[in-house]
Each structure stands twice: as structure tokens, then as C-alpha cells.
Design a protein around this motif. Structure first.
Motif, short mmCIF file in Angstrom:
data_model
loop_
_atom_site.label_atom_id
_atom_site.label_comp_id
_atom_site.label_asym_id
_atom_site.label_seq_id
_atom_site.Cartn_x
_atom_site.Cartn_y
_atom_site.Cartn_z
N VAL A 136 47.50 35.20 53.46
CA VAL A 136 46.52 34.76 53.25
C VAL A 136 46.20 32.50 53.33
O VAL A 136 47.87 32.00 53.45
CB VAL A 136 46.30 34.85 52.25
N PRO A 137 45.10 32.00 53.33
CA PRO A 137 44.15 32.69 54.14
C PRO A 137 44.03 33.05 55.76
O PRO A 137 44.76 32.90 56.55
CB PRO A 137 43.26 31.63 54.52
N ILE A 156 49.46 37.38 50.54
CA ILE A 156 51.31 36.88 50.81
C ILE A 156 50.71 35.29 51.30
O ILE A 156 50.12 35.79 52.14
CB ILE A 156 51.43 37.52 52.03
N PRO A 157 51.28 33.78 50.75
CA PRO A 157 50.93 33.40 51.50
C PRO A 157 51.95 32.45 52.47
O PRO A 157 52.31 33.49 53.09
CB PRO A 157 51.80 31.85 49.73
N MET A 158 51.23 32.16 53.53
CA MET A 158 50.88 31.37 55.09
C MET A 158 51.53 29.69 54.89
O MET A 158 51.14 29.68 53.82
CB MET A 158 50.21 31.57 55.57
N SER A 159 52.48 29.79 55.81
CA SER A 159 52.99 28.14 55.80
C SER A 159 52.92 28.30 57.47
O SER A 159 52.47 28.76 58.11
CB SER A 159 54.16 28.39 55.94
N ALA A 379 35.78 34.03 51.63
CA ALA A 379 36.40 35.57 52.75
C ALA A 379 37.39 35.16 53.03
O ALA A 379 37.49 36.06 53.96
CB ALA A 379 34.64 34.72 53.90
N THR A 380 37.87 34.39 53.15
CA THR A 380 39.54 34.09 54.00
C THR A 380 40.56 34.73 53.33
O THR A 380 42.06 34.95 52.94
CB THR A 380 40.15 32.87 54.09
N PHE A 381 39.81 35.05 51.73
CA PHE A 381 40.98 35.99 50.88
C PHE A 381 40.79 37.89 50.56
O PHE A 381 39.36 37.71 50.88
CB PHE A 381 41.12 35.54 49.79
N PRO A 382 41.21 38.39 50.30
CA PRO A 382 41.36 40.19 49.87
C PRO A 382 39.84 40.07 48.64
O PRO A 382 40.11 39.33 48.12
CB PRO A 382 42.01 40.23 49.52
N TYR A 383 38.86 41.06 49.18
CA TYR A 383 37.83 40.70 47.85
C TYR A 383 36.83 39.90 47.71
O TYR A 383 36.39 39.92 46.86
CB TYR A 383 38.42 41.28 46.84
N GLY A 384 37.84 38.58 48.47
CA GLY A 384 36.27 37.23 48.54
C GLY A 384 36.66 36.59 47.62
O GLY A 384 35.63 35.98 46.92
#
Length: 426
Positions: A136-137, A156-159, A379-384
Motif C-alpha cells: 500500500v498504497p 504492507i508498506p511500500m518504498s 481507494a488505494t488501501f484494502p477495504y477503502g
């Protein structure tokens, strides 16, 4: 000066000025849509020659003699398999060519695993718990699929180098209820990040607790560069998994949806021999074969990977000014204010913006009220549900560059106004 360093009196004065500007912006009667990564009409015109690639007087046979007008050929005509394999960076024996949309293939793969299982493993629908990892996002349609099947999603955080692989390894290697992970590995949706070589290799070398764990590798933007001289490259996950002794661990997806026509492209899945054989067992029940005339049309028009790349340069010529228009406004109007951060991607379809915590929904609402439609906050995360209410996805593709500049001006105005309101509320 950063907004957080302003006094209450300074913030109140600024708020009054911004409210006046916002009232003037609303009076313009804008009606612009930046909600989805939808190609513009001028982009669609780039591919009009595709419609003339075959006609009634054409030889409508594939290179192996197959009459493309008739039944048969479950996995795609040979030349279409070669075209898609070259686009995805793998080889034709790994490929099945489907219909027009890769999203449909992804849904099918989750559905098949849910109802019938993968390679003889217990169907997910019979298990007490099934989990998916979600960088995410990320892409809202991915999350919609797993939510539809009642699968628990884990952020799971993104880099800039990809997902947090320490977290991925911890979950995948130790929890047998973790059955998959969504990935957009190149020019990720929405941040535009490309997974590093180290990240790809760590994916290939996972040691899943679940035998039927799969990486859902959605390589949607594999040839969607914005610049000729600044192109991200990525390792081939198929060969990396083979080298690591995990050939069955990945399903890779791609399509020509934003290469030719979004509604009439061709899509493909790449995977191992065992996975493909397993998939074909149910494909023989689902279909007698996909649209081979459309496959032939694409091959005759693009010819090969070089034709695809040249075609994508034409798309980039139209996309690049729109991205640059947004980024110029963000840099000029918000740089140094401490109320937002963003990344300048080298490809893909989106710009990801992170507002101050607790501001995204209100920014999107104010933009909509003034005539600019954005993707829903969250919207860019699960379950909004964005836990920080911070991320906003900007899709510059559909409006003209001039409209994009207008929309960006309104966007930064709303960011400023909501940020001031947030600081005053503290």
C-alpha cells in the motif's frame, strides 16, 4: 515558510485568502475527471491503424496454419504468444493468451484457487482463514477481488525499492494462511515505483509456509515509459523463480489495454509448465478459445516488440506533458510548505500524493465540489480505508494538458485550504 511554523493569526489570514480563491475557482464551473487511468481520445486515435490490420481479403491464418476464424487454440496463436512473451520479458512456452483484460485473468486465478485449489491443494473456500498481502498504497481493483472472496487483506508498506520485504518474508515464510500477494512491480499503481533487483530476488527466494502461495505479479506498465532516456528496468520474475527453485510460485499478468484499445486489447498470463497445465484443465471447460482474430490483428499491426516500443513512444508524447503539468504545479505551489509529498514517476499512469494526516477525504471532497473528480480517498488501501487518511491518487491521462494544469491548480488550492483548517483545528 512551512505552514506548521505559522502563528494562528497568520493561518487565519491565509485561510481567508484561500477561501476567496476557492469561491472564485468554484465559479469557473469546471468539469474535469482525474479519477481513473483512462486513455484520452487522442491516445486512442494513436491505435486506429489496428482496425485495418486485417480485413476480408486478408490471409486469416496463423503462422502454424490455424484458421483464426474458427474454433480451437486454447492458449493463443504462436505469434501472439511470442509478442506477449517479449513484452513481459519471458518466453512463449510460459504464456497463455486470453481475451481483452488482465483483470479478468486475475479474478479467474483467485476464483479457481477458491473453488478448486491450486495444483491439488485444498480449495481456499474450504479453509477457515485465507490471507493476502497488499502493498500500500496499491490498486483498488486488486483489493476488490480479494475482498469479494472474503479474503483477509494485510497492508504492507511500500518504498521506492518495492514492498517491505522483511514483512513479506515474515508473513509468507511463517504463516500458512497467507496464500498470495498483489504486486504491480514496474511503475506501481499509484506511486510509480519500480521494484529493485534485490526486491525481485527476495520475492523469488521466498520459502512459503503454504504450498499454494502465489505471487500475483501484475506487470501492467511494463512498457509504459514516459521518457526515452530515463526508463526503469526490472528483472524477469519468471526466470528468477526458476533459478531459485520456485518455478510454480508466480502468476504474471499483462495486457495491451493501454497499448492498443482498452476495451479490445489482448491479455496474457505467464507461469510455470505445471501451473499452466493446471489452469488449462478448467479453461477447456470455460472456453473453446479466445478471440484469435484480435490476436492476429495485434500481431499484424505491431509485428514485434520493437513495433510495440515504437508505438509506446507515441503514447508517451501525449502522456508526458500531462504529468509534467501536474508536477510543475505541485513543485511550484506546494514545495517547501510541509503540507504534502509526492514522487515524479518515469512511467505508468498515476501520481501519488500524500497530504497531511487526516486531510485526504476533505481535499477530494472540496475538489469534487469545485468540479474536479478524483479517485475516492482511501481507494488505494484494502477495504477503502487509508489508516492515515493521507493518500490521493492523481490520474493525469484523460484531460488535456491545459485541463490538467487547471485541475492541478484547483487541487493545490484545496490542499492548502484543508491543511490550514487542519492546523487551526489543532
Amino acid at each position: 515558510m512551512q505552514y506548521s511554523e505559522m502563528s494562528k493569526e497568520e493561518l487565519l489570514t491565509l485561510q481567508a485568502e484561500l477561501n476567496q480563491q476557492y469561491a472564485e475557482a468554484k465559479a469557473k464551473g469546471l468539469n474535469l475527471d482525474m479519477s481513473r487511468g483512462k486513455p484520452s481520445a487522442t491516445q486512442l486515435n494513436v491505435s486506429l491503424g489496428l482496425l485495418d490490420a486485417i480485413n476480408a481479403s486478408s490471409d486469416l491464418k496463423a503462422e502454424n496454419g490455424t484458421d483464426c476464424r474458427n474454433y480451437g487454440v486454447l492458449d493463443g496463436i504462436p505469434e501472439a504468444k511470442k509478442l506477449m512473451a517479449d513484452m513481459m520479458g519471458t518466453t512463449p512456452e510460459h504464456i497463455i493468451v486470453y481475451g481483452n483484460a488482465s483483470l479478468n485473468i486475475m479474478y479467474d486465478q483467485v476464483s479457481r484457487a477458491y473453488t478448486h485449489g491450486i495444483l491439488g491443494n485444498t480449495p481456499w473456500g474450504r479453509l477457515d482463514k485465507v490471507k493476502f498481502l497488499c502493498p500500500v498504497p496499491g490498486y483498488d481493483r486488486h483489493f476488490a477481488i480479494t475482498e469479494h472472496f472474503g479474503i483477509e487483506m494485510i497492508n504492507i508498506p511500500m518504498s521506492e525499492s518495492g514492498p517491505d520485504m522483511d514483512m513479506v518474508e515474515q508473513y509468507v515464510n511463517n504463516d500458512e494462511t497467507v496464500k498470495g500477494i498483489w504486486c504491480v512491480p514496474k511503475y506501481s499503481n499509484p506511486q510509480g515505483f519500480t521494484y529493485s533487483d534485490e526486491t525481485v530476488k527476495r520475492f523469488a527466494n521466498l520459502k512459503p509456509a503454504a504450498k499454494d502461495f502465489r505471487i500475483f505479479w501484475d506487470n501492467a506498465y511494463v512498457i509504459h515509459h514516459l521518457y526515452d532516456d530515463k526508463q526503469d528496468e526490472i528483472l524477469d520474475i519468471i526466470s528468477e523463480c526458476e533459478k531459485a527453485g520456485n518455478p510454480d510460485m508466480v502468476f504474471e499478468f499483462a495486457s495491451t489495454s493501454k497499448v492498443s484499445f482498452p476495451g479490445s486489447g489482448i491479455a496474457a498470463l505467464a507461469s510455470s509448465e505445471a501451473n499452466l497445465a493446471d489452469i488449462k484443465k478448467s479453461l477447456t471447460i470455460q472456453t473453446i478459445g479466445y478471440d484469435k482474430l484480435n490476436q492476429l490483428r495485434h500481431v499484424r499491426y505491431f509485428k514485434d516488440i520493437n513495433g510495440l516500443k515504437e508505438h509506446m513512444r507515441k503514447h508517451a508524447e501525449q502522456m508526458r506533458p500531462k504529468f509534467e503539468a501536474v508536477l510543475e504545479v505541485l513543485n511550484t505551489e506546494l514545495g517547501g510548505l510541509g503540507i504534502g509529498s509526492w514522487y515524479a514517476p518515469r512511467g505508468g499512469y498515476f501520481i501519488s500524493f500524500d497530504a497531511m494526516e487526516g486531510c485526504a477525504k476533505e481535499i477530494v471532497a472540496k475538489c469534487k465540489e469545485a468540479g474536479v473528480k478524483l479517485t475516492n480517498a482511501g481507494a488505494t488501501f484494502p477495504y477503502g480505508k487509508d489508516p492515515k487518511d493521507s493518500n490521493i491518487r492523481i490520474a493525469p491521462s484523460f484531460p488535456t494538458p491545459e485541463e490538467m494544469a487547471q485541475a492541478a491548480d484547483l487541487f493545490v488550492l484545496c490542499v492548502k485550504l484543508v491543511s490550514v483548517e487542519k492546523l487551526l483545528a489543532k
